[in-house]
Design an enzyme around this catalytic site. Structure first.
Site, PDB file in Angstrom:
ATOM      1  N   VAL A  23       0.859  -1.182   0.000  1.00  0.00           N
ATOM      2  CA  VAL A  23       0.000   0.000   0.000  1.00  0.00           C
ATOM      3  C   VAL A  23       0.892   1.227   0.000  1.00  0.00           C
ATOM      4  O   VAL A  23       1.830   1.319   0.786  1.00  0.00           O
ATOM      5  CB  VAL A  23      -0.907   0.036   1.247  1.00  0.00           C
ATOM      6  N   ASN A  24       0.615   2.184  -0.888  1.00  0.00           N
ATOM      7  CA  ASN A  24       1.369   3.432  -0.921  1.00  0.00           C
ATOM      8  C   ASN A  24       0.501   4.562  -0.399  1.00  0.00           C
ATOM      9  O   ASN A  24      -0.600   4.786  -0.897  1.00  0.00           O
ATOM     10  CB  ASN A  24       1.819   3.758  -2.350  1.00  0.00           C
ATOM     11  N   GLY A  25       0.994   5.245   0.614  1.00  0.00           N
ATOM     12  CA  GLY A  25       0.261   6.354   1.198  1.00  0.00           C
ATOM     13  C   GLY A  25       0.990   7.664   0.985  1.00  0.00           C
ATOM     14  O   GLY A  25       2.105   7.702   0.477  1.00  0.00           O
ATOM     15  N   ARG A  26       0.333   8.741   1.405  1.00  0.00           N
ATOM     16  CA  ARG A  26       0.910  10.069   1.224  1.00  0.00           C
ATOM     17  C   ARG A  26       2.223  10.209   1.976  1.00  0.00           C
ATOM     18  O   ARG A  26       3.158  10.843   1.515  1.00  0.00           O
ATOM     19  CB  ARG A  26      -0.109  11.115   1.705  1.00  0.00           C
ATOM     20  N   PHE A  27       2.311   9.616   3.164  1.00  0.00           N
ATOM     21  CA  PHE A  27       3.484   9.808   4.000  1.00  0.00           C
ATOM     22  C   PHE A  27       4.358   8.562   4.096  1.00  0.00           C
ATOM     23  O   PHE A  27       5.205   8.469   4.964  1.00  0.00           O
ATOM     24  CB  PHE A  27       3.059  10.251   5.402  1.00  0.00           C
ATOM     25  N   GLY A  28       4.174   7.607   3.212  1.00  0.00           N
ATOM     26  CA  GLY A  28       5.037   6.437   3.240  1.00  0.00           C
ATOM     27  C   GLY A  28       4.443   5.260   2.496  1.00  0.00           C
ATOM     28  O   GLY A  28       3.286   5.269   2.094  1.00  0.00           O
ATOM     29  N   LYS A  29       5.279   4.254   2.305  1.00  0.00           N
ATOM     30  CA  LYS A  29       4.853   3.014   1.663  1.00  0.00           C
ATOM     31  C   LYS A  29       4.774   1.932   2.721  1.00  0.00           C
ATOM     32  O   LYS A  29       5.656   1.814   3.574  1.00  0.00           O
ATOM     33  CB  LYS A  29       5.858   2.610   0.581  1.00  0.00           C
ATOM     34  N   LYS A  46       6.573   0.035   7.398  1.00  0.00           N
ATOM     35  CA  LYS A  46       6.270   1.348   6.840  1.00  0.00           C
ATOM     36  C   LYS A  46       7.582   2.028   6.487  1.00  0.00           C
ATOM     37  O   LYS A  46       8.456   2.185   7.340  1.00  0.00           O
ATOM     38  CB  LYS A  46       5.495   2.198   7.849  1.00  0.00           C
ATOM     39  N   ASP A 134      -4.786  12.818  13.476  1.00  0.00           N
ATOM     40  CA  ASP A 134      -5.293  12.301  12.203  1.00  0.00           C
ATOM     41  C   ASP A 134      -6.260  11.145  12.445  1.00  0.00           C
ATOM     42  O   ASP A 134      -6.177  10.105  11.802  1.00  0.00           O
ATOM     43  CB  ASP A 134      -4.142  11.866  11.296  1.00  0.00           C
TER      44      ASP A 134
END
EC number: 2.7.11.1
Length: 274
Positions: A23-29, A46, A134
């Protein structure tokens, strides 16, 4: 090589990445690691670019390591360009995924989830002085088989009174939109929005249609409501009042204290869930 480095080296060598889980997120993979020596043990890794990394994320993992609603961290290591955190993999969907498959949750399950989430946030606030900052569907897991809520992703956690402004807009309180310093009230307002989403299958209290994307101007304007009838998509009156109490525009009238929130009739009443 010291013992810690030897342990990390062995761990990395013994793990295989399960590529389909990436999963790729805004603040990390994030990717899932299979620890081959233990056959079935899975870990979540992460990876964060060095310029996006915050030491507060590690601090929260450390400070809340014995808490049942926080995710355990096993290793943290870095290179010149990135940091990696290896933690427990919790084999359950987040609340966003849960709503995608189940739709609106029944009141009893919402009460169960929100109670546990409030307890976890209160412990974070009191034990560490950190604000999660968050709280949203994607950062809360509910493992039904264990009846356990997990609050995850501590990348935006900051100490109370910090002058930083990050997070997910649709969960912003009026004070956060006005760029006040970090406060516990930020998290409690987000709980109100999250509860509404659980009760309505993912709707936002201030959206006009299910496909509307709320912008800053809309949030500023629609937050200024003062009638719980505006939350009519929540049919249960106690549940509606709970959301109203946590998302009122007037800070002085809003519920921003854990003890007050926990005593609300929606959370304090008995529900036939388990």
């Amino acid at each position: 090589m010291d013992a810690a480095l030897q342990s990390l080296s062995r761990f990395v060598a013994d793990c295989a990445v399960l590529a389909p889980k990436v999963v790729n997120g805004r603040f990390g993979k994030m990717d899932v690691l299979h620890h081959r020596p233990t056959t079935s043990k899975l870990f979540l890794r992460k990876t964060i670019a060095a310029h996006s990394f915050s030491a507060d994320e590690i601090n929260v993992h450390d400070l809340m390591s014995d808490h049942p609603s926080f995710v355990d961290m096993y290793f943290c290591y870095s290179s010149p360009t990135a940091w990696a955190i290896v933690m427990d993999y919790v084999p359950c969907p987040d609340l966003f995924e849960t709503l995608q498959t189940q739709g609106a949750l029944d009141n009893a399950l919402v009460v169960n989830i929100v109670r546990q989430l409030c307890d976890a946030l209160n412990d974070l606030h009191n034990a560490t002085g950190y604000i999660h900052n968050d709280v949203k569907l994607e950062n809360v897991l509910y493992f039904g088989a264990r009846d356990r809520v997990y609050l995850c992703d501590y990348g935006l956690c900051k100490r109370e009174h910090s002058p930083v402004h990050d997070g997910t807009l649709e969960y912003f309180s009026p004070e956060k939109i006005r760029r006040h310093n970090y406060a516990r009230s930020f998290d409690w307002y987000a709980v109100g929005v999250l509860a509404y989403k659980l009760l309505t299958g993912g709707r936002h209290p201030f959206e006009r249609s299910a496909d509307e994307v709320l912008d800053l101007a809309s949030m500023r304007r629609r937050q200024q409501y003062n009638d719980p009838a505006a939350l009519k998509n929540v049919r249960n009156l106690m549940a509606r009042d709970f959301v109203f109490c946590l998302t009122r525009f007037n800070f002085e009238c809003r519920s921003t204290d854990y003890k007050q929130i926990a005593k609300h009739s929606f959370l304090a009443s008995r529900h036939d869930y388990i």
